[in-house]
Design a protein around this motif. Sequence first.
Motif, PDB file in Angstrom:
ATOM      1  N   TRP A 164      11.566  15.644  -3.453  1.00 37.20           N
ATOM      2  CA  TRP A 164      11.321  16.938  -2.809  1.00 37.20           C
ATOM      3  C   TRP A 164      12.602  17.620  -2.348  1.00 37.20           C
ATOM      4  O   TRP A 164      12.614  18.827  -2.101  1.00 37.20           O
ATOM      5  CB  TRP A 164      10.417  16.767  -1.591  1.00 37.20           C
ATOM      6  N   VAL A 165      13.679  16.844  -2.186  1.00 38.32           N
ATOM      7  CA  VAL A 165      14.894  17.357  -1.543  1.00 38.32           C
ATOM      8  C   VAL A 165      15.402  18.629  -2.209  1.00 38.32           C
ATOM      9  O   VAL A 165      15.717  19.625  -1.543  1.00 38.32           O
ATOM     10  CB  VAL A 165      15.993  16.271  -1.519  1.00 38.32           C
ATOM     11  N   VAL A 223      21.017  12.080   3.156  1.00 38.11           N
ATOM     12  CA  VAL A 223      22.191  11.226   2.983  1.00 38.11           C
ATOM     13  C   VAL A 223      21.777   9.879   2.394  1.00 38.11           C
ATOM     14  O   VAL A 223      22.445   9.327   1.509  1.00 38.11           O
ATOM     15  CB  VAL A 223      22.926  11.035   4.327  1.00 38.11           C
ATOM     16  N   GLY A 224      20.661   9.350   2.858  1.00 41.06           N
ATOM     17  CA  GLY A 224      20.185   8.071   2.343  1.00 41.06           C
ATOM     18  C   GLY A 224      19.779   8.128   0.885  1.00 41.06           C
ATOM     19  O   GLY A 224      19.820   7.115   0.179  1.00 41.06           O
ATOM     20  N   TRP A 225      19.395   9.327   0.430  1.00 43.63           N
ATOM     21  CA  TRP A 225      18.993   9.501  -0.965  1.00 43.63           C
ATOM     22  C   TRP A 225      20.074  10.234  -1.762  1.00 43.63           C
ATOM     23  O   TRP A 225      19.792  10.900  -2.756  1.00 43.63           O
ATOM     24  CB  TRP A 225      17.694  10.304  -1.037  1.00 43.63           C
ATOM     25  N   ALA A 226      21.309  10.077  -1.350  1.00 48.10           N
ATOM     26  CA  ALA A 226      22.422  10.809  -1.979  1.00 48.10           C
ATOM     27  C   ALA A 226      22.536  10.542  -3.468  1.00 48.10           C
ATOM     28  O   ALA A 226      22.992  11.399  -4.231  1.00 48.10           O
ATOM     29  CB  ALA A 226      23.744  10.449  -1.293  1.00 48.10           C
ATOM     30  N   ASP A 227      22.119   9.353  -3.903  1.00 51.74           N
ATOM     31  CA  ASP A 227      22.263   8.996  -5.316  1.00 51.74           C
ATOM     32  C   ASP A 227      20.996   9.240  -6.124  1.00 51.74           C
ATOM     33  O   ASP A 227      20.905   8.855  -7.282  1.00 51.74           O
ATOM     34  CB  ASP A 227      22.675   7.531  -5.461  1.00 51.74           C
ATOM     35  N   VAL A 228      20.000   9.906  -5.498  1.00 52.60           N
ATOM     36  CA  VAL A 228      18.762  10.198  -6.199  1.00 52.60           C
ATOM     37  C   VAL A 228      18.894  11.527  -6.918  1.00 52.60           C
ATOM     38  O   VAL A 228      19.232  12.548  -6.316  1.00 52.60           O
ATOM     39  CB  VAL A 228      17.566  10.253  -5.219  1.00 52.60           C
ATOM     40  N   LYS A 229      18.626  11.511  -8.196  1.00 51.43           N
ATOM     41  CA  LYS A 229      18.734  12.721  -9.003  1.00 51.43           C
ATOM     42  C   LYS A 229      17.571  13.659  -8.689  1.00 51.43           C
ATOM     43  O   LYS A 229      16.411  13.284  -8.799  1.00 51.43           O
ATOM     44  CB  LYS A 229      18.721  12.367 -10.484  1.00 51.43           C
ATOM     45  N   ASN A 230      17.872  14.883  -8.266  1.00 53.13           N
ATOM     46  CA  ASN A 230      16.847  15.877  -7.999  1.00 53.13           C
ATOM     47  C   ASN A 230      16.438  16.565  -9.293  1.00 53.13           C
ATOM     48  O   ASN A 230      17.233  16.731 -10.212  1.00 53.13           O
ATOM     49  CB  ASN A 230      17.348  16.924  -6.999  1.00 53.13           C
ATOM     50  N   ALA A 231      15.201  16.983  -9.329  1.00 51.04           N
ATOM     51  CA  ALA A 231      14.653  17.563 -10.551  1.00 51.04           C
ATOM     52  C   ALA A 231      15.394  18.815 -10.991  1.00 51.04           C
ATOM     53  O   ALA A 231      15.463  19.124 -12.174  1.00 51.04           O
ATOM     54  CB  ALA A 231      13.172  17.887 -10.343  1.00 51.04           C
ATOM     55  N   ASN A 232      15.996  19.539 -10.039  1.00 52.66           N
ATOM     56  CA  ASN A 232      16.654  20.809 -10.386  1.00 52.66           C
ATOM     57  C   ASN A 232      18.151  20.662 -10.621  1.00 52.66           C
ATOM     58  O   ASN A 232      18.859  21.642 -10.770  1.00 52.66           O
ATOM     59  CB  ASN A 232      16.405  21.851  -9.288  1.00 52.66           C
ATOM     60  N   GLU A 233      18.653  19.430 -10.651  1.00 53.13           N
ATOM     61  CA  GLU A 233      20.092  19.240 -10.780  1.00 53.13           C
ATOM     62  C   GLU A 233      20.551  19.038 -12.223  1.00 53.13           C
ATOM     63  O   GLU A 233      21.737  18.985 -12.497  1.00 53.13           O
ATOM     64  CB  GLU A 233      20.539  18.024  -9.946  1.00 53.13           C
ATOM     65  N   GLY A 234      19.585  18.878 -13.144  1.00 57.21           N
ATOM     66  CA  GLY A 234      19.974  18.668 -14.538  1.00 57.21           C
ATOM     67  C   GLY A 234      20.663  17.330 -14.714  1.00 57.21           C
ATOM     68  O   GLY A 234      20.279  16.332 -14.124  1.00 57.21           O
ATOM     69  N   ASN A 235      21.710  17.293 -15.495  1.00 55.35           N
ATOM     70  CA  ASN A 235      22.440  16.051 -15.758  1.00 55.35           C
ATOM     71  C   ASN A 235      23.491  15.815 -14.673  1.00 55.35           C
ATOM     72  O   ASN A 235      24.634  16.236 -14.791  1.00 55.35           O
ATOM     73  CB  ASN A 235      23.102  16.110 -17.140  1.00 55.35           C
TER      74      ASN A 235
END
Length: 289
Positions: A164-165, A223-235
């Motif tokens: 969701w971020v 911050v805790g999910w800093a390494d989680v790829k967000n759906a809108n970030e692409g590659n």
Amino acid sequence: MQELDILILGAGWTSTFLIPLLRTHKLSFAATTRDGRTVAGSQTTPWTFDPDETSQSRERNQFSNLPLAKYVLITFPLTSAQQSKTLVNGYLETHDKTPTPAHFIQLGSTGIWQIPQKTLWVSRRSPYDTKNARAIAEDEVLSLGGCVLNLAGLWGGSRDPKTWVGRVAKTKEDVKNKKSLHMVHGLDVARAIVAVTSDWEKAKGQRWMLTDGFVYDWWALMVGWADVKNANEGNAVAGEPSEQARWAFELMGEEKVWALPRSMGALGRCYFGREFWDTFGLVPLKARI
């Protein structure tokens, strides 16, 4: 007509947790959906609530094909006192069962408490938005002897808060404005519903706030999910933290926050989510996202 334990009106996401739990407890049930699809391995009955129906015939109205049940769970929002009266009274009149008529449970949202409060901690007894359409309908259900479970943010199964971020914080200003977050897992919602049916005397006529007992800090989660790829970030570049995590750390410096999570005072609205669990002698199974 055989009497079921629970009739679920609107078997959606919550029912993917509730139906398996009902089977575990050997509780008989039926469920409706708009299209009669299968939910959690159970075939549902096609049914849609019509708040404007005026038919008074017990044999030919929208409730006549619904089964007899001890408890009726309303999962979809009602938006007026008249809608609540139409559903509750219509079902009761069509399924005349004395001396123990069906009991009604309405699922609502903790969003009704998102108004200015005089205290940091907000409980089920705190002022709520009495002009909110859903709250008005819920109040009517309560006046008719029902029970309302106001649910915090729902997660579990297909609902992963980590994804969701990128949607809720697209800019640094969005991150700055993010404070507290309250959640509850679908399994714990299901457990709460079963608990209500097991001890109706405690539940009837009551509005309950349902959370997992935590007050989450959005910055700490980002911050805790800093390494989680967000759906809108692409590659995303491997090993690089998300923009939201960077912004949160920048804001920590700007606002002199030494460490996360921030204090309850800094987070603003904090829900006191323990009362339901204490009352029914339970502890959340899926706390802490």
